[in-house]
Design a protein around this motif. Structure first.
Motif, short mmCIF file in Angstrom:
data_model
loop_
_atom_site.label_atom_id
_atom_site.label_comp_id
_atom_site.label_asym_id
_atom_site.label_seq_id
_atom_site.Cartn_x
_atom_site.Cartn_y
_atom_site.Cartn_z
N VAL A 1 25.91 47.28 66.14
CA VAL A 1 26.13 47.19 64.70
C VAL A 1 25.17 48.10 63.94
N TYR A 2 25.64 48.53 62.78
CA TYR A 2 24.80 49.25 61.82
C TYR A 2 25.06 48.65 60.45
N ASN A 3 24.00 48.46 59.69
CA ASN A 3 24.10 48.03 58.30
C ASN A 3 23.01 48.74 57.51
N ARG A 4 23.29 49.03 56.24
CA ARG A 4 22.29 49.71 55.41
C ARG A 4 20.97 48.96 55.39
N SER A 5 21.04 47.63 55.33
CA SER A 5 19.80 46.86 55.41
C SER A 5 19.60 46.42 56.86
N ALA A 6 18.52 46.91 57.45
CA ALA A 6 18.25 46.62 58.86
C ALA A 6 18.07 45.12 59.09
N GLU A 7 17.59 44.39 58.09
CA GLU A 7 17.39 42.95 58.24
C GLU A 7 18.72 42.24 58.54
N LYS A 8 19.78 42.66 57.89
CA LYS A 8 21.09 42.04 58.13
C LYS A 8 21.57 42.33 59.55
N ALA A 9 21.35 43.55 60.01
CA ALA A 9 21.73 43.91 61.38
C ALA A 9 20.93 43.09 62.39
N GLN A 10 19.64 42.91 62.13
CA GLN A 10 18.81 42.11 63.04
C GLN A 10 19.23 40.64 63.04
N ALA A 11 19.64 40.13 61.88
CA ALA A 11 20.14 38.75 61.82
C ALA A 11 21.41 38.60 62.64
N TRP A 12 22.27 39.63 62.61
CA TRP A 12 23.50 39.59 63.40
C TRP A 12 23.16 39.59 64.89
N VAL A 13 22.24 40.46 65.29
CA VAL A 13 21.83 40.53 66.70
C VAL A 13 21.24 39.19 67.14
N ALA A 14 20.44 38.56 66.29
CA ALA A 14 19.84 37.27 66.64
C ALA A 14 20.90 36.20 66.84
N GLU A 15 21.98 36.26 66.07
CA GLU A 15 23.04 35.25 66.19
C GLU A 15 24.04 35.53 67.30
N PHE A 16 24.39 36.81 67.50
CA PHE A 16 25.49 37.13 68.42
C PHE A 16 25.09 37.96 69.63
N GLY A 17 23.88 38.45 69.69
CA GLY A 17 23.50 39.34 70.79
C GLY A 17 23.90 40.76 70.42
N GLY A 18 24.23 41.58 71.40
CA GLY A 18 24.57 42.96 71.09
C GLY A 18 23.34 43.74 70.69
N THR A 19 23.56 44.89 70.07
CA THR A 19 22.45 45.74 69.66
C THR A 19 22.67 46.23 68.24
N SER A 20 21.59 46.68 67.62
CA SER A 20 21.71 47.31 66.32
C SER A 20 21.24 48.75 66.44
N ALA A 21 21.71 49.58 65.53
CA ALA A 21 21.36 51.00 65.54
C ALA A 21 20.76 51.37 64.19
N ALA A 22 19.91 52.39 64.19
CA ALA A 22 19.24 52.83 62.97
C ALA A 22 20.14 53.67 62.07
N THR A 23 21.17 54.32 62.66
CA THR A 23 22.08 55.16 61.88
C THR A 23 23.52 54.92 62.35
N PRO A 24 24.49 55.24 61.51
CA PRO A 24 25.89 55.13 61.96
C PRO A 24 26.19 56.01 63.16
N ALA A 25 25.63 57.22 63.18
CA ALA A 25 25.86 58.12 64.32
C ALA A 25 25.32 57.55 65.61
N GLU A 26 24.15 56.94 65.54
CA GLU A 26 23.56 56.31 66.73
C GLU A 26 24.43 55.16 67.23
N ALA A 27 24.97 54.38 66.30
CA ALA A 27 25.83 53.26 66.69
C ALA A 27 27.10 53.76 67.37
N ALA A 28 27.66 54.85 66.88
CA ALA A 28 28.96 55.32 67.36
C ALA A 28 28.90 56.16 68.63
N LYS A 29 27.74 56.73 68.95
CA LYS A 29 27.71 57.73 70.02
C LYS A 29 28.10 57.21 71.40
#
Length: 83
Positions: free
Chosen positions: A45-73
């Protein structure tokens, strides 16, 4: 309190191999990405606010990325939700 209702998913080997990038974790994106993760997909996942992405990772697992390009690559599917 979980952000999505409990649902049982039947994860097949083909499903679990699918990598999905989810960009935008707003009112719709957060639970939609969660359903994909619960169904066995590898979700980044990627979100403009990194806190929201980290909350998602804490709830569902998976990973977060710092940029949209990093998430998509490394993902075969990319989903973008914005208003």
């Amino acid at each position: 309190m979980p952000s999505i209702q409990t649902k049982q998913y039947d994860a097949s080997p083909a499903t679990s191999a699918t990598r999905v990038a989810f960009l935008g974790l707003g009112v719709m994106g957060f639970p939609m990405a969660g359903h994909l993760a619960k169904a066995g997909h590898g979700v980044t996942v990627y979100n403009r606010s990194a806190e929201k992405a980290q909350a998602w990772v804490a709830e569902f697992g998976g990973t977060s990325a710092a940029t949209p390009a990093e998430a998509a690559k490394t993902c075969g599917y990319r989903l973008l939700l914005r208003r």
